[in-house]
Write a protein that holds these residues in place. Structure first.
Motif, PDB file in Angstrom:
ATOM      1  N   SER A   5      37.256  -8.886  21.200  1.00 54.15           N
ATOM      2  CA  SER A   5      37.557 -10.256  21.013  1.00 54.15           C
ATOM      3  C   SER A   5      39.018 -10.476  20.729  1.00 54.15           C
ATOM      4  N   SER A   6      39.492 -11.535  20.935  1.00 56.56           N
ATOM      5  CA  SER A   6      40.684 -12.018  20.279  1.00 56.56           C
ATOM      6  C   SER A   6      40.957 -13.403  20.829  1.00 56.56           C
ATOM      7  N   PRO A   7      41.760 -14.217  19.715  1.00 53.44           N
ATOM      8  CA  PRO A   7      42.006 -15.630  20.390  1.00 53.44           C
ATOM      9  C   PRO A   7      42.399 -15.825  21.620  1.00 53.44           C
ATOM     10  N   ASN A   8      43.504 -15.012  22.060  1.00 54.62           N
ATOM     11  CA  ASN A   8      43.921 -15.186  23.531  1.00 54.62           C
ATOM     12  C   ASN A   8      42.853 -14.985  24.535  1.00 54.62           C
ATOM     13  N   LEU A   9      42.053 -13.952  24.156  1.00 54.60           N
ATOM     14  CA  LEU A   9      40.928 -13.535  25.189  1.00 54.60           C
ATOM     15  C   LEU A   9      39.990 -14.562  25.140  1.00 54.60           C
TER      16      LEU A   9
END
Length: 116
Positions: A5-9
């Motif tokens: 997970s990441s903010p961009n994803l």
């Protein structure tokens, strides 16, 4: 991978959810197979074997015996290919994930040539 997970994803996921008439709206997808109908919860690209495969998550009948689970998964993958025959030409194989009570577990991967 489902656990990354990441903010961009997350932003990409939100943007995809806003697309009208997206392929995600086709799910759950019902695939007839003789007297029974399989419910397909999702189909996604899987390149973990360095070749383009599709991962099919379906609602399992709840069988726990490994041989019966493999038979069930093979029936589901075969039904998917009968419903969408063009997939054979465009992908190396299919992964089967059995879903039961909200939990998906991998069953197997089969090359297209081994799926009846």
């Amino acid at each position: 991978m489902d656990f990354l997970s990441s903010p961009n994803l997350e932003k990409l996921g939100q943007e995809q959810a806003q697309v009208k008439d997206s392929p995600a709206e086709a799910f759950p997808y019902s695939v007839p197979d003789g007297a029974r109908t399989w419910k397909i919860d999702s189909v996604r690209l899987d390149a973990s074997l360095r070749q383009a495969d599709l991962a099919v998550t379906y609602e399992s009948t709840g069988v726990t015996d490994p041989a019966a689970l493999r038979t069930e998964a093979t029936a589901v993958l075969s039904a998917v290919l009968r419903a969408q025959p063009s997939l054979r030409q465009n992908f190396h194989g299919l992964w089967a994930y059995a879903s039961r009570d909200g939990k998906a577990s991998p069953v197997m991967e089969l090359p297209m040539g081994q799926i009846p």
